[in-house]
Design an enzyme around this catalytic site. Structure first.
Site, PDB file in Angstrom:
ATOM      1  N   HIS A 203       0.803  -1.230   0.000  1.00 28.94           N
ATOM      2  CA  HIS A 203       0.000   0.000   0.000  1.00 28.94           C
ATOM      3  C   HIS A 203       0.834   1.278   0.000  1.00 28.94           C
ATOM      4  O   HIS A 203       0.296   2.360  -0.129  1.00 28.94           O
ATOM      5  CB  HIS A 203      -0.958   0.036   1.196  1.00 28.94           C
ATOM      6  CG  HIS A 203      -0.285   0.377   2.490  1.00 28.94           C
ATOM      7  ND1 HIS A 203       0.387  -0.550   3.236  1.00 28.94           N
ATOM      8  CD2 HIS A 203      -0.148   1.553   3.139  1.00 28.94           C
ATOM      9  CE1 HIS A 203       0.894   0.036   4.296  1.00 28.94           C
ATOM     10  NE2 HIS A 203       0.592   1.317   4.280  1.00 28.94           N
TER      11      HIS A 203
HETATM   12  C1  UD1 Z   1      -2.446   5.361   5.719  1.00 23.69           C
HETATM   13  C2  UD1 Z   1      -1.185   5.957   6.374  1.00 23.69           C
HETATM   14  C3  UD1 Z   1      -0.073   4.939   6.367  1.00 23.69           C
HETATM   15  C4  UD1 Z   1      -0.519   3.624   7.003  1.00 23.69           C
HETATM   16  C5  UD1 Z   1      -1.759   3.142   6.275  1.00 23.69           C
HETATM   17  C6  UD1 Z   1      -2.287   1.850   6.856  1.00 23.69           C
HETATM   18  C7  UD1 Z   1      -0.860   8.379   6.132  1.00 23.69           C
HETATM   19  C8  UD1 Z   1      -0.097   9.418   5.429  1.00 23.69           C
HETATM   20  N1  UD1 Z   1      -0.706   7.126   5.643  1.00 23.69           N
HETATM   21  O1  UD1 Z   1      -2.139   5.142   4.338  1.00 23.69           O
HETATM   22  O2  UD1 Z   1       1.006   5.448   7.121  1.00 23.69           O
HETATM   23  O3  UD1 Z   1       0.515   2.671   6.871  1.00 23.69           O
HETATM   24  O4  UD1 Z   1      -2.778   4.150   6.363  1.00 23.69           O
HETATM   25  O5  UD1 Z   1      -3.275   1.310   6.031  1.00 23.69           O
HETATM   26  O6  UD1 Z   1      -1.591   8.680   7.059  1.00 23.69           O
HETATM   27  N2  UD1 Z   1      -9.467   4.423   1.414  1.00 23.69           N
HETATM   28  C9  UD1 Z   1     -10.681   3.783   1.221  1.00 23.69           C
HETATM   29  N3  UD1 Z   1     -11.243   3.161   2.289  1.00 23.69           N
HETATM   30  C10 UD1 Z   1     -10.692   3.165   3.509  1.00 23.69           C
HETATM   31  C11 UD1 Z   1      -9.444   3.796   3.679  1.00 23.69           C
HETATM   32  C12 UD1 Z   1      -8.854   4.416   2.609  1.00 23.69           C
HETATM   33  O7  UD1 Z   1     -11.228   3.774   0.125  1.00 23.69           O
HETATM   34  O8  UD1 Z   1     -11.291   2.597   4.439  1.00 23.69           O
HETATM   35  C13 UD1 Z   1      -8.866   5.162   0.302  1.00 23.69           C
HETATM   36  C14 UD1 Z   1      -8.801   6.669   0.596  1.00 23.69           C
HETATM   37  O9  UD1 Z   1      -9.968   7.327   0.322  1.00 23.69           O
HETATM   38  C15 UD1 Z   1      -7.639   7.097  -0.266  1.00 23.69           C
HETATM   39  C16 UD1 Z   1      -6.729   5.880  -0.226  1.00 23.69           C
HETATM   40  O10 UD1 Z   1      -7.519   4.757   0.143  1.00 23.69           O
HETATM   41  O11 UD1 Z   1      -8.050   7.320  -1.581  1.00 23.69           O
HETATM   42  C17 UD1 Z   1      -5.566   6.076   0.701  1.00 23.69           C
HETATM   43  O12 UD1 Z   1      -6.011   6.317   2.049  1.00 23.69           O
HETATM   44  P1  UD1 Z   1      -5.183   7.241   3.053  1.00 23.69           P
HETATM   45  O13 UD1 Z   1      -5.850   7.202   4.367  1.00 23.69           O
HETATM   46  O14 UD1 Z   1      -4.948   8.571   2.434  1.00 23.69           O
HETATM   47  O15 UD1 Z   1      -3.768   6.582   3.166  1.00 23.69           O
HETATM   48  P2  UD1 Z   1      -3.325   5.044   3.267  1.00 23.69           P
HETATM   49  O16 UD1 Z   1      -2.705   4.680   1.951  1.00 23.69           O
HETATM   50  O17 UD1 Z   1      -4.417   4.175   3.782  1.00 23.69           O
END
Ligand code: UD1
Length: 351
Positions: A203
């Protein structure tokens, strides 16, 4: 005392579970969920399985740029801290949720505790590295999981507020593995048997945000002589779908798994291939060979003890490196034990 725990992303729910149980023995805990992770499988499932009390507040902040996401969290958390006036706030790990919680606490001069302090990759292109540095420098009490983390804090002049506590994920794992083995049907659901597969998770923006990199990585994984079970993080799923990236035949994809299924999946696997920080630790605790798909790691002890290696998928030998990695060295249990009790004892003294 009134203590606010701020969480928002999947690994933070795992860390909160054992600590929340300990804290509630002596204090009133208020849980604030920023909403950073919001799908049932990334969030609510963890609260149910780990028996974490429902969040008192859910801020519903997710998606958007880092600045927008963190800014909205700052705004919302500040309102809650102003209305509750807690005695302390606890933040976990290195996400945008961690950064927002620790920054608001510093501005309002509320005592703050950073769990998993002192980790450094020394790679400032990672958003997490910035979050860690700021959270460590603004928090009042730093709970460090390892000797390396303590040394990093010392090097930045932060020794006077640092405590070596061990890693809270050890407690989460130990208190759930028996229940997980009793209740999980993950192997039969996936039609797999023990040691017939390895696990992969991906991820990190570094690996997944650039479609060409992800394609290259999949090409390399296709040549590994093993089935790979791949629970796909929403970030990664979006990039795979948006770019029509095909998944090699030896990779079995699943939705994100709950904690109980995932620790069982790891326990029955051959090897673990990951770019996650938490999974590198779980692999070590389970004595599974871990191949980390990053140029560096914060968990140096796992590398030094020989249970983790860094692998680069641009290397032509990538598949061979993974297939030939079979550590057997004795472990020194570098992540400690009974960590939640240690943390709670310190909290009882300082708050
Ligand atoms: C985040 C953390 C990372 C951690 C990871 C664990 C930051 C900068 N990054 O990364 O350190 O290792 O979580 O998983 O805080 N999304 C969904 N559904 C969800 C969650 C996320 O669709 O339940 C989508 C979001 O809308 C976004 C993408 O996934 O488009 C990334 O989510 P984001 O929370 O920005 O960062 P992670 O990659 O999950």
């Amino acid at each position: 005392m009134k203590i606010i725990s701020v969480v928002g992303a999947r690994p933070q729910f795992v860390k909160l579970a054992p600590l929340s149980k300990e804290i509630r023995k002596n204090h009133d805990e208020v849980i604030v969920h920023t909403g950073q992770h919001f799908d049932d499988k990334m969030s609510d499932l963890f609260f149910r399985e780990l028996e974490i009390p429902e969040p008192d507040y859910n801020l519903g902040v997710h998606g958007g740029s880092h600045g927008a996401q963190t800014g909205k969290m700052l705004f919302e958390i500040e309102k809650i801290l102003n209305s509750i006036q807690p005695d302390a706030i606890i933040v976990f790990g290195d996400t945008n949720t961690t950064l927002a919680g620790s920054l608001v606490a510093a501005k309002l001069q509320i005592k703050s505790i950073h769990i998993e302090a002192g980790l450094r990759s020394f790679n400032r292109t990672m958003p997490e590295e910035i979050n860690r540095i700021v959270s460590d420098h603004t928090s009042d009490y730093l709970f460090a999981p390892t000797d390396t983390a303590i040394k990093n804090l010392e090097n930045e002049g932060l020794s006077n507020k640092s405590y070596l506590t061990g890693d809270i994920m050890v407690d989460a794992f130990k208190s759930n593995i028996e229940k997980a083995e009793r209740s999980s049907n993950i192997l039969s659901n996936l039609d797999l048997t023990e040691n017939e597969y390895s696990v992969i998770t991906l991820h990190r923006p570094y690996n997944v945000d650039e479609p060409e990199n992800l394609k290259k990585l999949f090409q390399q994984l296709a040549s590994i002589n093993d089935k790979l079970v791949f629970p796909v993080h929403p970030r990664t799923k979006k990039i795979i779908n948006d770019n029509d990236i095909s998944i090699p035949k030896n990779i079995i994809t699943t939705d994100p798994l709950g904690y109980l299924d995932f620790i069982v999946l790891q326990k029955r696997s051959n090897k673990i291939i990951t770019d996650s920080g938490g999974i590198q630790k779980e692999a070590y605790i389970l004595e599974k060979p871990c191949i980390t798909l990053r140029p560096e790691t914060e968990w140096l002890e796992t590398i030094k003890e020989g249970w983790n290696i860094l692998a680069d998928y641009n290397n032509d030998e990538f598949a061979n490196i993974i297939e030939n990695f079979n550590p057997t060295a004795k472990q020194n249990h570098v992540f400690g034990d009974e960590v939640a009790v240690k943390m709670a004892n310190i909290i009882n003294k300082i708050v």
